[in-house]
Every structure is written in C-alpha cells, then in structure tokens.
Design an enzyme around this catalytic site. Structure first.
Site, short mmCIF file in Angstrom:
data_model
loop_
_atom_site.label_atom_id
_atom_site.label_comp_id
_atom_site.label_asym_id
_atom_site.label_seq_id
_atom_site.Cartn_x
_atom_site.Cartn_y
_atom_site.Cartn_z
N ARG A 152 27.01 -0.84 -4.53
CA ARG A 152 28.30 -0.66 -4.29
C ARG A 152 28.95 -1.37 -3.30
O ARG A 152 30.22 -1.56 -3.05
CB ARG A 152 28.66 0.94 -3.91
CG ARG A 152 28.72 1.77 -5.22
CD ARG A 152 29.33 3.11 -4.62
NE ARG A 152 28.76 3.67 -3.50
CZ ARG A 152 28.35 4.75 -3.46
NH1 ARG A 152 28.64 5.95 -4.27
NH2 ARG A 152 27.90 5.27 -2.27
N LYS A 187 -1.73 2.43 -7.63
CA LYS A 187 -3.03 2.16 -6.45
C LYS A 187 -4.42 1.85 -7.03
O LYS A 187 -4.71 2.47 -8.02
CB LYS A 187 -3.11 3.75 -5.65
CG LYS A 187 -1.41 3.90 -4.91
CD LYS A 187 -1.64 5.07 -4.03
CE LYS A 187 -0.17 5.38 -3.59
NZ LYS A 187 0.10 5.33 -2.27
N HIS A 195 2.53 12.87 -9.27
CA HIS A 195 1.38 12.12 -8.62
C HIS A 195 0.08 12.91 -8.59
O HIS A 195 -0.83 12.42 -9.02
CB HIS A 195 1.80 11.80 -7.09
CG HIS A 195 2.95 11.01 -6.95
ND1 HIS A 195 3.55 10.15 -7.66
CD2 HIS A 195 3.85 11.16 -5.85
CE1 HIS A 195 4.53 9.56 -7.12
NE2 HIS A 195 4.72 10.09 -6.06
C1 BG6 Z 1 7.13 9.61 -3.32
C2 BG6 Z 1 7.83 10.81 -2.73
O1 BG6 Z 1 7.22 9.55 -4.86
O2 BG6 Z 1 5.89 9.51 -2.94
C3 BG6 Z 1 7.90 10.90 -1.25
O3 BG6 Z 1 9.20 10.95 -3.57
C4 BG6 Z 1 6.51 10.54 -0.91
O4 BG6 Z 1 8.37 12.04 -0.77
C5 BG6 Z 1 5.83 9.38 -1.67
O5 BG6 Z 1 6.74 10.47 0.53
C6 BG6 Z 1 4.55 9.19 -1.02
O6 BG6 Z 1 3.93 7.91 -1.66
P1 BG6 Z 1 2.78 7.12 -0.62
O7 BG6 Z 1 2.55 6.03 -1.69
O8 BG6 Z 1 3.14 6.71 0.44
O9 BG6 Z 1 1.80 8.25 -0.72
#
Ligand code: BG6
Length: 488
Positions: free
Chosen positions: A47, A182, A240
C-alpha cells in the site's frame, strides 16, 4: 533450472513482517547462491506510496536487518529484479494494473507467475477473487502460495477451500508450512527409513511416549492483531506440530512422490483418537505468559503487550496429548507442547523408549536404569541417541551417554526453510506443501479443544516469562515417570 522456468513472482504484503523476516531474505540468499532463474522478475505489491527507488531503499533496510552479511554486487542484481506496485488489496484496478504489467505484447493473458500471499488470512479470499477476475485464473499456469493458518477452525477452512477452488484448481494451490522446509524435518524420513535398526523399534512395543516441543524465547512481538485472535493452538499446534507428528508416526510411503507422502500423513491424522468434551481437561492445557525475565531482561506479560486487550485469555502456551489408534501406535501418548517467552528456543522431537523388562541389575548398586531416548532437535540442529553404559570401576553402575548422529559438518551451510520451499514452488514440486485433506483432518483433531477453550472466556492460568510453562502442564502425562524433556 530449465529454460522453461516461471519468470514472474508477485508478493502481496511485500512490506509486512513475514516478507521482511523470511521471504525477502530467502529470495536474496537464493540470488547469492545463483539459484534464481536469470529472467525472474519480482513484483512487490503493497500500500505504501512508493516508486521503485523507495521500495529498493526499504528492501536494503530489511535485508540489512534480517538477511545477515550483505554483498553489494548480489544486492544490486537482486534489487534489479524488483518492481513496486502500489495498490489496495480490495481495489480491482490494482489487479488490472498487475495483469497489464505481466502480460507480454500480443498475449491473451498474464504470463505464468508465482503469486505469494504474505498477507493476513482474512484477506486471502479478497486477493484470490480479484486475481482471478483480472485474468490470473484457473486456466493459466499460476501458482498461488498461501500461508498458514488456513481457516480458523474446521468449518471456516472448508469454506475457504471451497471458495478458493471457485477460482483456482488444487494443482495451482501451494499451502505452505515452513516447518516442512526445515532440513532436519526431512532428515527424520531418512533417519527412519534409511536405517533398518531404527525402523524396527519405531513402534508401540518399544516406545513409551513421544514429545514434540516448539518453545520460543520471543513474545508476541508486533503481531498482536493476528495472534490475539489465533492463540498458540491455531498458530503452531494445528499446523507445525501436527505436521511433525505425522512424519514421526506415518508408515513408509510407497515413494517420495508428493501424493504418496501426503496420503500416509493423512492416514495418521485420521487415526488420531478424537478427544471427547469431558476428556479435554486431561488431554490439553493452555496458559498465557506473565511478566518475567528472559536472560537478563525483564519482559512484560502478554496482557501488557501493545495491541493486546488486558482481559485477553488467548493462550501463548498449549500442551496436548494425542493417541494414534493404529497397529503401530495404539497406547503410545504423543505429547505436543508449544509456548512463547520460554527460556530459550527449542524445537525438538524426543522419543522415549520403554524400560528394559528384566531386573538383571537388582543385586548391584544401580537403583534404576534410565530409559533410552532418541533426541532430534530442529533448532539448534542435532540428532542424538541416548544409551546407558557402564561407569568405569569395580562396581556395576551405569551412566548415560549420547551417540551423536548430527549430520551437518562445520562450514556446511544451513538452507533456510523458506529457501528450500521457494525452490520447490519454482520447480512445481508439491511434496512439502499441504494438501487440503491434511488441513481438514488437523482441524478435526484440534477443533474440540478450541471449542472447549472458547467457552472458558473469563480465566486463563499464567506462567512467568522465562519459564518452561505452567507447572500444571504435567497433568496430561499418563505415568508418574514421564516429564517434559527440556534439555537435549
Ligand atoms: C510461525 C508462527 O508460523 O512460526 C510464529 O506464526 C512462530 O508465531 C514461528 O514464531 C516459529 O517459526 P520458527 O521457524 O522460528 O520456529
């Protein structure tokens, strides 16, 4: 990279947190590694009233902050790829302009493109429908990358999916979960399926329980608007942590082809025992961080963070127990735990084995034999197997030792998850992207917990920032000798 590569990349939400922290650094690193196709052009859609020069200054600043050491030559080549497009997400004219820019002379439709939605989930549908109205539709080669969370519960996810499918085919949709990018998560598959002794003990006959932890030192940062609506269960567990669980628990797929892998993951999710309303308390616990110390710094509690309502009961910590009712796992608890403002970053899978059956050492000074563990840490990366050995000396005593199977040698570069996944999108490889039935079944599993928690809207227990969560989190353990593994 083939000559026939996709040459257009569009980022919606180019000035947002995700773009700055993850996406732009990942693209930049790919540039430095010579992995971006030569002709790739990137349109940054946002934006702010900028031109290309304003955008490049911003780009430089963000990379300085988040991409590590910068190289001038690579930066210049990278910045040359970008064009800025100012627009509002709801404004059809902005999409018409995008289509004009991406349509080659004489072509009937915009060029093939990867379109990355680094935006708030509430805006997904607006963007998808405007894109399709502007000619980026189901008939062209467009790859739409959608960030998690996909929906806010089962019902909204199904609706969102149906609505997106009105505009795009499933093959065009790349639902991203960066944990799958990862490298050590993929190493889990190699560890399990390339090592005969490992796979033969990977079941209920040998394993006592599995713990999956993602602990973060960070608090909510500047994301209260999103996070306060989401909470830890939606933000981390549904995606995750459940994805890691599927990779730990799945059967060997017939091949590494995308659907073969995803079929096996879905089977795991479908086998998770539903948690009934009156069992929620025994299976799940939520909590919120209060004030405390992270290292030497005093940090405020969640309710005092900017943008968070002081009466918020959003959880920043969640711990859940699941059972997978199949031949391999029946009776083995899977404990999942995630929290913000914990003592340090720890993303791990800890697998505890059962005790040995025979009391062979009863007549020795050994009081109890510690169980074996397999410890996989995503961050910092490591893979260890914990064994008991004899302590040197005349008496029979044991001590714990660790076999280190960590695989990265000094100096071997760690590929960031986003880099790996962006390369996959460029190549059209969907193995590490989420199919809708995975999203759907993961919601089915967590939905009863979400529903129960949404009814407890006046109180949430707290834990001090800098601790491993509330003491009450041990209540989900099945046996007294089970406890959270915080050190690997
Ligand atoms: C994201 C979440 O998907 O993953 C965040 O929305 C979190 O809240 C992050 O901090 C953590 O990712 P990583 O790769 O740093 O463990």
């Amino acid at each position: 990279m083939s000559d026939d590569c996709i040459c257009q990349f569009v980022i919606f939400g180019a000035t947002g947190d995700l773009a700055s922290r993850k996406l732009l650094p990942a693209l930049y690193h790919l540039q430095c590694a010579g992995q971006l196709p030569e002709p790739l052009q990137i349109t940054a859609f946002a934006r702010r009233p900028w031109d290309d020069t304003g955008w490049r200054e911003f780009l430089m600043e963000q990379l300085d902050n988040f991409a590590g050491p910068m190289n001038e030559e690579h930066f210049n080549a990278f910045a040359q790829r970008f064009h800025y497009l100012q627009g509002e997400l709801h404004d059809p004219e902005a999409y018409a302009e995008l289509a004009r820019r991406l349509t080659k002379e004489g072509a009937g439709r915009p060029d093939r493109a990867i379109i990355y939605l680094a935006i708030r989930p509430v805006d997904f549908l607006t963007v998808v429908s405007r894109l399709s109205a502007a000619g980026f539709d189901r008939d062209g080669d467009y790859r739409i990358v959608i960030e998690k969370p996909f929906g806010t519960d089962l019902e909204s996810a199904i609706q969102l999916n149906e609505q997106i499918h009105r505009h795009f085919r499933e093959e065009q949709i790349y639902r991203i979960d960066h944990y799958l990018g990862k490298e050590i998560v993929q190493n889990l598959l190699v560890f399990r399926f390339a090592n005969l002794p490992i796979e033969s003990v990977w079941n209920r006959n040998h394993i006592d329980h599995v713990q999956i932890t993602v602990a973060e030192e960070l608090g909510v940062e500047s994301r209260a608007a999103y996070y306060d609506e989401a909470g830890a269960l939606r933000d981390m567990v549904q995606n995750h942590l459940m994805q890691i669980l599927t990779l730990v628990a799945m059967e060997p797929p017939p091949s590494l082809e995308a659907d073969a892998l995803r079929d096996e993951k879905v089977k795991v999710l479908r086998s998770i025992r539903p948690i009934s309303r009156n069992a929620i308390h025994a299976h799940a616990i939520r909590a919120q961080y209060g004030p405390g110390m992270i290292g030497n710094d005093h940090v405020p509690g969640y309710a005092d963070e900017p943008g968070v309502a002081p009466s918020s009961v959003t959880e920043t910590f969640a711990a859940v127990k699941f059972f997978i009712d199949n031949w391999r796992w029946r009776g083995v608890p899977f404990y999942l735990r995630t929290g913000k403002r914990m003592p340090h970053k720890l993303s791990s899978v800890s697998i505890r084995f059962r005790h040995t059956p025979q009391a062979l050492f009863r007549a020795t000074p050994i009081e109890r034999i510690e169980p074996n563990w397999i410890l996989l840490s995503l961050e910092p990366e490591s893979l260890k197997v914990e064994l008991q050995i004899k302590e040197p000396g005349l008496e029979i005593r044991t001590r714990t030792t660790q076999l280190n199977a960590s695989y990265r040698k000094d100096g071997e570069r760690e590929l960031d998850a986003y880099e790996a996944l962006l390369l996959d999108v460029l190549e059209g490889d969907k193995a590490l992207f989420i199919r809708f039935d995975e999203v759907e079944w993961a919601w089915r599993v967590v939905d009863p917990i979400l529903k129960a928690w949404s009814q407890e809207s006046d109180y949430i227990i707290t834990y001090p920032s800098g601790s491993w969560g509330p003491d009450e989190s041990t209540r989900i353990f099945d046996k007294e000798d089970q406890s959270w593994r915080n050190q690997l």
